[in-house]
Design a protein around this motif. Sequence first.
Motif, PDB file in Angstrom:
ATOM      1  N   ALA A 461       0.823  -1.255   0.141  1.00 24.28           N
ATOM      2  CA  ALA A 461       0.118  -0.265   0.028  1.00 24.28           C
ATOM      3  C   ALA A 461       0.788   1.365  -0.032  1.00 24.28           C
ATOM      4  N   ALA A 462       1.870   1.214   0.846  1.00 18.85           N
ATOM      5  CA  ALA A 462       2.681   2.418   0.879  1.00 18.85           C
ATOM      6  C   ALA A 462       3.567   2.668  -0.455  1.00 18.85           C
ATOM      7  N   GLN A 463       3.813   1.546  -1.210  1.00 21.73           N
ATOM      8  CA  GLN A 463       4.426   1.735  -2.665  1.00 21.73           C
ATOM      9  C   GLN A 463       3.528   2.287  -3.667  1.00 21.73           C
ATOM     10  N   VAL A 464       2.178   1.822  -3.456  1.00 18.55           N
ATOM     11  CA  VAL A 464       1.331   2.477  -4.347  1.00 18.55           C
ATOM     12  C   VAL A 464       0.993   4.024  -4.111  1.00 18.55           C
ATOM     13  N   GLU A 465       1.014   4.187  -2.838  1.00 16.98           N
ATOM     14  CA  GLU A 465       0.772   5.441  -2.399  1.00 16.98           C
ATOM     15  C   GLU A 465       1.844   6.605  -2.776  1.00 16.98           C
ATOM     16  N   LYS A 466       2.849   5.977  -2.853  1.00 17.86           N
ATOM     17  CA  LYS A 466       4.086   6.570  -3.362  1.00 17.86           C
ATOM     18  C   LYS A 466       4.089   7.062  -4.824  1.00 17.86           C
ATOM     19  N   GLU A 467       3.708   5.885  -5.456  1.00 19.59           N
ATOM     20  CA  GLU A 467       3.551   6.033  -6.840  1.00 19.59           C
ATOM     21  C   GLU A 467       2.563   7.074  -7.398  1.00 19.59           C
ATOM     22  N   PHE A 468       1.371   6.996  -6.569  1.00 18.74           N
ATOM     23  CA  PHE A 468       0.289   7.866  -6.847  1.00 18.74           C
ATOM     24  C   PHE A 468       0.582   9.433  -6.510  1.00 18.74           C
ATOM     25  N   CYS A 469       1.303   9.386  -5.373  1.00 25.79           N
ATOM     26  CA  CYS A 469       1.758  10.888  -5.321  1.00 25.79           C
ATOM     27  C   CYS A 469       2.692  11.437  -6.099  1.00 25.79           C
ATOM     28  N   GLN A 470       3.570  10.784  -6.597  1.00 24.86           N
ATOM     29  CA  GLN A 470       4.561  11.085  -7.628  1.00 24.86           C
ATOM     30  C   GLN A 470       3.826  11.455  -8.792  1.00 24.86           C
ATOM     31  N   LEU A 471       2.670  10.783  -9.276  1.00 27.97           N
ATOM     32  CA  LEU A 471       1.758  11.107 -10.393  1.00 27.97           C
ATOM     33  C   LEU A 471       1.114  12.507 -10.055  1.00 27.97           C
ATOM     34  N   GLN A 472       0.887  12.960  -9.104  1.00 23.40           N
ATOM     35  CA  GLN A 472       0.210  14.286  -9.027  1.00 23.40           C
ATOM     36  C   GLN A 472       1.130  15.554  -9.478  1.00 23.40           C
ATOM     37  N   TRP A 473       2.352  15.251  -9.433  1.00 25.73           N
ATOM     38  CA  TRP A 473       3.458  16.130  -9.823  1.00 25.73           C
ATOM     39  C   TRP A 473       3.814  15.836 -11.376  1.00 25.73           C
ATOM     40  N   ALA A 474       3.426  15.148 -12.078  1.00 29.49           N
ATOM     41  CA  ALA A 474       3.668  14.695 -13.527  1.00 29.49           C
ATOM     42  C   ALA A 474       3.102  15.453 -14.331  1.00 29.49           C
ATOM     43  N   ALA A 483      -6.349   5.797 -12.535  1.00 34.11           N
ATOM     44  CA  ALA A 483      -7.208   4.828 -12.184  1.00 34.11           C
ATOM     45  C   ALA A 483      -6.784   3.428 -11.571  1.00 34.11           C
ATOM     46  N   GLU A 484      -5.783   2.966 -12.408  1.00 37.12           N
ATOM     47  CA  GLU A 484      -5.266   1.626 -11.817  1.00 37.12           C
ATOM     48  C   GLU A 484      -4.709   1.536 -10.492  1.00 37.12           C
ATOM     49  N   LEU A 485      -3.802   2.610 -10.209  1.00 32.81           N
ATOM     50  CA  LEU A 485      -3.546   2.996  -8.853  1.00 32.81           C
ATOM     51  C   LEU A 485      -4.384   3.180  -7.702  1.00 32.81           C
ATOM     52  N   ARG A 486      -5.326   3.899  -8.081  1.00 29.72           N
ATOM     53  CA  ARG A 486      -6.521   4.073  -6.976  1.00 29.72           C
ATOM     54  C   ARG A 486      -7.214   2.716  -6.812  1.00 29.72           C
ATOM     55  N   ARG A 487      -7.200   1.908  -8.035  1.00 36.12           N
ATOM     56  CA  ARG A 487      -8.013   0.679  -7.782  1.00 36.12           C
ATOM     57  C   ARG A 487      -7.132  -0.426  -6.827  1.00 36.12           C
ATOM     58  N   ARG A 488      -5.978  -0.418  -6.976  1.00 35.25           N
ATOM     59  CA  ARG A 488      -4.691  -1.208  -6.471  1.00 35.25           C
ATOM     60  C   ARG A 488      -4.895  -0.887  -4.888  1.00 35.25           C
TER      61      ARG A 488
END
Length: 888
Positions: A461-474, A483-488
């Motif tokens: 879960a921590a890894q997914v949240e980190k990827e999701f957070c990095q995506l916010q700045w992309a 959507a895939e990260l949110r689903r996971r």
Amino acid sequence: MEGDDCEFRYGDGTNEAQDNDFPTVERSRLQEMLSLLGLETYQVQKLSLQDSLQISFDSMKNWAPQVPKDLPWNFLRKLQALNADARNTTMVLDVLPDARPVEKESQMEEEIIYWDPADDLAADIYSFSELPTPDTPVNPLDLLCALLLSSDSFLQQEIALKMALCQFALPLVLPDSENHYHTFLLWAMRGIVRTWWSQPPRGMGSFREDSVVLSRAPAFAFVRMDVSSNSKSQLLNAVLSPGHRQWDCFWHRDLNLGTNAREISDGLVEISWFFPSGREDLDIFPEPVAFLNLRGDIGSHWLQFKLLTEISSAVFILTDNISKKEYKLLYSMKESTTKYYFILSPYRGKRNTNLRFLNKLIPVLKIDHSHVLVKVSSTDSDSFVKRIRAIIGNVLRAPCRRVSVEDMAHAARKLGLKVDEDCEECQKAKDRMERITRKIKDSDAYRRDELRLQGDPWRKAAQVEKEFCQLQWAVDPPEKHRAELRRRLLELRMQQNGHEPSSGVQEFISGISSPSLSEKQYFLRWMEWGLARVAQPRLRQPPETLLTLRPKHGGTTDVGEPLWPEPLGVEHFLREMGQFYEAESCLVEAGRLPAGQRRFAHFPGLASELLLTGLPLELIDGSTLSMPVRWVTGLLKELHVRLERRSRLVVLSTIGVPGTGKSTLLNTMFGLRFATGKSCGPRGAFMQLITVAEGFSQDLGCDHILVIDSGGLIGGALTSAGDRFELEASLATLLMGLSNVTVISLAETKDIPAAILHAFLRLEKTGHMPNYQFVYQNLHDVSVPGPRPRDKRQLLDPPGDLSRAAAQMEKQGDGFRALAGLAFCDPEKQHIWHIPGLWHGAPPMAAVSLAYSEAIFELKRCLLENIRNGLSNQNKNIQQLIELVRRL
């Protein structure tokens, strides 16, 4: 002789007639002492540990006590700083023209005045018995007893722990003449852990670490009978001190104020230990040995003497005279199996009388003439000390009694002494702890089966949240990936939320939910010790000092791999609570769970109460090296509610590689409880809250200081380590970005980790640069003087490969020049500190260096001055900190 025994059965060691004649004098003596020291208000509502740690005006100045009411606070302040002069009760007073110096020659260590009973010296006796006045110094032992009687159990424990680090003798039996009972301080000793090396030879297998309460060792008691011209305490110090360097473990007559009359501390029993280093050239004894010292005459403190005879392998009795009364006292010990030794000074006593009674005692106490030693002024002190050590060594080599402090407490209970640990709240908390720990057979299995939300579920879960957070700045991130990260993430959180708290976690939650603050604190302390005993074995790595332990890891270590084995601790139970809260909050945010069905919404409130009581809480999870943002922000929100209008914060952090003394520095500076000196200790970043006194908060500009210890997060990885370096750089940026003030702790002249340099460059872009202090700790050499700015030429040396590599990662070709301008621009403002070595002497018998303590105080004063003068980033309230946590 049976009738004679009855005369000495009273708890305070006096006969019944004496007990009835003087109760008022005894009671008033204690009350007057408490009033003199300003402690009478703490007899109902005891002085707490949190009270003693508050930041006030006095925290910023090296003040000297001027009146007796200053003495308790001066003692606590110096003891918190591990200052070797903490026991000095000298006051700065105006000298009166007609003041006369006290004649030391007229007073013995034991405060005995010699007189002929036929003479009329009543006036002199009553003058001697007068209590100290505001112009009269207080005996340090009286100050200690008065302070302990005025403190709650947790402050008593802190006092004992700091005294142990200073190598002071510890109070074991605390006299209370006011209420005519004495207290055995078992709880106060619980937190003291000592390390030693057994002989022979020194090596990995001979290293030992254990609680002084649980480890068994032979004990030797030193007592005075009637009058002795020889000092017990000086003799004990000489026996305990290796070589010609004498350490004053026991306070004695030749120290400053050592001859001042004791008013309330007679009957005090002190304890100290010798611990071997594994080196035959340094070790006095080959194994740990306990030494006990009874203050006062055994005839007046018969109960304490009886206890010592039951727990000691041998008792050394110092006396000048053996009269009929003393003979009867000793005759009553005829059933004892303890060995007795007499240390006489016959020129002050009646030699023939002594010999007559000794000859009678030889068959009674089962001794011979080798058990009688004579020490006069002409006796060579070194030879006499060697003889005492030889006697102790002979006892150690033969089968002898070995006792732990717990065993001593059991003997004290049987004799009718009060044991501090026997209170109802403490025992209820202990029972709850045992219900949890008795189920732990294997730490790894327990974590897997009982703490189910941690491990892989939380790591994923921590890894997914980190990827999701990095995506916010992309720039223009793909919506499909989002959507895939949110689903996971929702899938993982639903999986976590499907579990119920295990029985151990539920028991833990019940323990910290207790309406009794004391029971809650007792429970947390019991959990710390209980888990330390049953968890996986600690690494038996013999440290040269507490500061030199650092994790070993290769350059290509996986970011999810622990840097060292992490023992099961209280933080794991709190992590589990945090994950239940995180999973539930995530589902509520996503609309998958109605807010009205929440079961764990109260968890942050429980955690915030622990933070307010002084427990360090985890800010960055040590297992995943990530921050549970919902849990941390929820905790801070609850903290804001509880603090109400006093929510202005300054955040002070310390970062640096493990083993550079960060946690020890913070603990010494502010009296905190961060884990120290353990290569297998917690890895995460922890935070602890310090209260600023209301009268000082306006001047300082904040109501609380939130202190963050980075623990083992920054491992000093090189740029070639890839993901590890990036992770450490991100964590350093996070911690420094949250901070108003950052202390960067370094061990060598130029070992600034690349991750920290990287963080400086990142923060320069944001404009958020904390006030920083570089601290170079000298881990080995104890001869370095106090703090000083580093040489300017060293500071402005061109940066090395690490600086260039950090700049390259940020795509700033000349970033290293900017870095040098930021970090080392103004050495005149004392951004750079040298701290002397921690130890004075060779561990484990070394005390904390006075130079180290004084240097830490100067650093603390500088940090508080910078906060008060607004040199740190703008102070923030808790709501602003919450927003900063979310952004970073």
